[in-house]
Write a protein that holds these residues in place. Structure first.
Motif, PDB file in Angstrom:
ATOM      1  N   VAL A  32     -24.049 -47.753 -17.355  1.00 52.97           N
ATOM      2  CA  VAL A  32     -24.143 -46.456 -18.015  1.00 52.97           C
ATOM      3  C   VAL A  32     -23.376 -46.498 -19.326  1.00 52.97           C
ATOM      4  N   SER A  34     -21.023 -45.505 -22.008  1.00 48.01           N
ATOM      5  CA  SER A  34     -19.828 -44.667 -21.921  1.00 48.01           C
ATOM      6  C   SER A  34     -18.942 -44.914 -23.135  1.00 48.01           C
ATOM      7  N   THR A  57     -15.825 -35.928 -27.576  1.00 42.82           N
ATOM      8  CA  THR A  57     -15.816 -36.122 -26.129  1.00 42.82           C
ATOM      9  C   THR A  57     -15.403 -34.875 -25.356  1.00 42.82           C
ATOM     10  N   TYR A 173     -30.509 -40.630 -21.908  1.00 46.07           N
ATOM     11  CA  TYR A 173     -29.669 -41.153 -20.824  1.00 46.07           C
ATOM     12  C   TYR A 173     -30.139 -42.558 -20.482  1.00 46.07           C
ATOM     13  N   THR A 174     -29.299 -43.315 -19.802  1.00 47.06           N
ATOM     14  CA  THR A 174     -29.668 -44.662 -19.383  1.00 47.06           C
ATOM     15  C   THR A 174     -30.593 -44.565 -18.190  1.00 47.06           C
ATOM     16  N   ARG A 187     -27.104 -42.220  -9.190  1.00 39.59           N
ATOM     17  CA  ARG A 187     -26.017 -42.652 -10.076  1.00 39.59           C
ATOM     18  C   ARG A 187     -26.351 -42.418 -11.548  1.00 39.59           C
ATOM     19  N   LEU A 188     -27.470 -42.918 -11.993  1.00 37.64           N
ATOM     20  CA  LEU A 188     -27.846 -42.745 -13.397  1.00 37.64           C
ATOM     21  C   LEU A 188     -28.250 -41.301 -13.694  1.00 37.64           C
ATOM     22  N   GLU A 190     -26.989 -38.600 -12.450  1.00 38.90           N
ATOM     23  CA  GLU A 190     -25.817 -37.731 -12.593  1.00 38.90           C
ATOM     24  C   GLU A 190     -25.313 -37.726 -14.036  1.00 38.90           C
ATOM     25  N   THR A 191     -25.226 -38.914 -14.633  1.00 36.89           N
ATOM     26  CA  THR A 191     -24.832 -38.976 -16.035  1.00 36.89           C
ATOM     27  C   THR A 191     -25.908 -38.366 -16.921  1.00 36.89           C
ATOM     28  N   GLU A 194     -25.628 -34.582 -17.029  1.00 41.08           N
ATOM     29  CA  GLU A 194     -24.561 -34.114 -17.919  1.00 41.08           C
ATOM     30  C   GLU A 194     -25.027 -34.136 -19.369  1.00 41.08           C
ATOM     31  N   ARG A 195     -25.726 -35.194 -19.756  1.00 40.38           N
ATOM     32  CA  ARG A 195     -26.203 -35.314 -21.133  1.00 40.38           C
ATOM     33  C   ARG A 195     -27.304 -34.293 -21.425  1.00 40.38           C
TER      34      ARG A 195
END
Length: 325
Positions: A32, A34, A57, A173-174, A187-188, A190-191, A194-195
């Motif tokens: 991911v 970061s 950030t 996102y990734t 997992r991916l 969730e990030t 957020e984005r």
């Protein structure tokens, strides 16, 4: 056989379907993206305006928008010239400045981060004056190298929806790459959620209409997780493995939920479970989920829901244009 054991076996079958006969051990997981945006240190050290620049950030899009609203045109222009990678990727920055900062990456680019496989968002239509805004959230294997597939879908949707609709092709996102465990876990996503939430917050901070989200395949997992925190008017999922929710109520959103799944889509062979972190839950097109199900019998395969001439593109364009049928 107990219900739990049946669910566990189904989850294992899901893993096998997603992981293929090569097995989990041979599959790799995506890293991911970061860390701070490139150029963040120089941005934060810039005290030439006599005020602190917002931290990329931690600052909210509304705080970023308020910061830029307090600058003169000359000051804004200098920030674009001196800090293009920050200005071009910071949600809450005026759309025109983001376009200018990202100009080397192409026309109407709303975000561009070349690190790793890359993140990019590009606009079709007049975003700054749009009456309606849509965001395409892709599934696996979409990054900078394959982004043209997403931009073509955005162009088709925007053309069908009409000139007062802007469509954002968002590879922000990734995504999962190839066949592997990332497809069966959140997992991916969730990030990504957020984005995506930050993107929609940025649209709101810019005074733009509440967006419609069009979420394909694994992208519908992203949208399901983002649903409670976005102000989307509509969330449309297509070819979805699940949204990590038992039903629309569990999504925690006031958005209208729409779902489409073609009988020719291989996703129909993936069991809709979520056990021990594997699988993504209920089928959004199932009667008990509560979404408005759209006809998709003429969609020939998993990646063709936005193909011109399909009933799904016609229905999606009506939703995108604010006139759902």
């Amino acid at each position: 056989m107990s219900r739990f054991r049946k669910s566990l076996i189904t989850a294992v079958l899901t893993a096998l379907l997603v992981g293929s006969t090569a097995g989990w051990a041979s599959a790799s997981s995506e890293s991911v993206l970061s860390g701070p945006l490139p150029g963040t240190a120089a941005w934060l050290a810039d005290d030439s305006l006599g005020r602190a620049t917002p931290d990329p950030t931690t600052a909210t899009p509304s705080e970023v928008a308020a910061f830029f609203a307090g600058l003169s045109d000359t000051q804004r222009q200098r920030l674009v010239e001196d800090h293009p990678t920050v200005v071009g990727n910071l949600d809450g920055v005026p759309v025109s400045l983001r376009y200018e900062a990202n100009a080397p990456a192409g026309d109407r680019v709303l975000a561009y981060d070349p690190r790793g496989r890359g993140l990019i968002a590009q606009v079709t239509g007049d975003l700054e004056n749009a009456t309606h805004v849509s965001v395409l959230v892709p599934g696996s294997d979409i990054d900078i190298s394959t982004f043209d597939r997403l931009t073509q879908r955005a162009a088709d949707l925007q053309e069908e929806a009409g000139g007062d609709t802007a469509v954002i092709a968002w590879a922000g996102y990734t995504t999962p790459s190839g066949i592997g465990p990332d497809l069966a876990t959140a997992r991916l996503a969730e990030t990504g959620a957020e984005r995506l939430t930050r993107l929609t917050d940025g649209l709101d901070a810019a005074g733009l209409p509440d967006p419609s989200l069009f979420c394909h395949s694994y992208g519908s997992v992203v949208c399901g997780l983002a649903a409670p925190d976005t102000d989307a008017s509509d969330i449309v999922v297509m070819g979805s493995p699940g949204m990590r929710a038992d039903d629309v109520t569990a999504l925690g959103t006031d958005a209208h939920i729409w779902a489409a799944k073609s009988p020719a889509d291989w996703i129909g062979h993936v069991p809709n479970v979520e056990v021990l972190g594997l699988g993504h839950g209920a089928d959004p097109t199932s009667p008990g989920f509560g979404a408005t199900v759209l006809p998709a019998d003429d969609v020939p395969e998993h990646d063709e829901y936005l193909t011109p001439g399909t009933s799904t593109l016609t229905a999606f364009a009506a939703i995108a244009g604010g006139d759902p049928r």
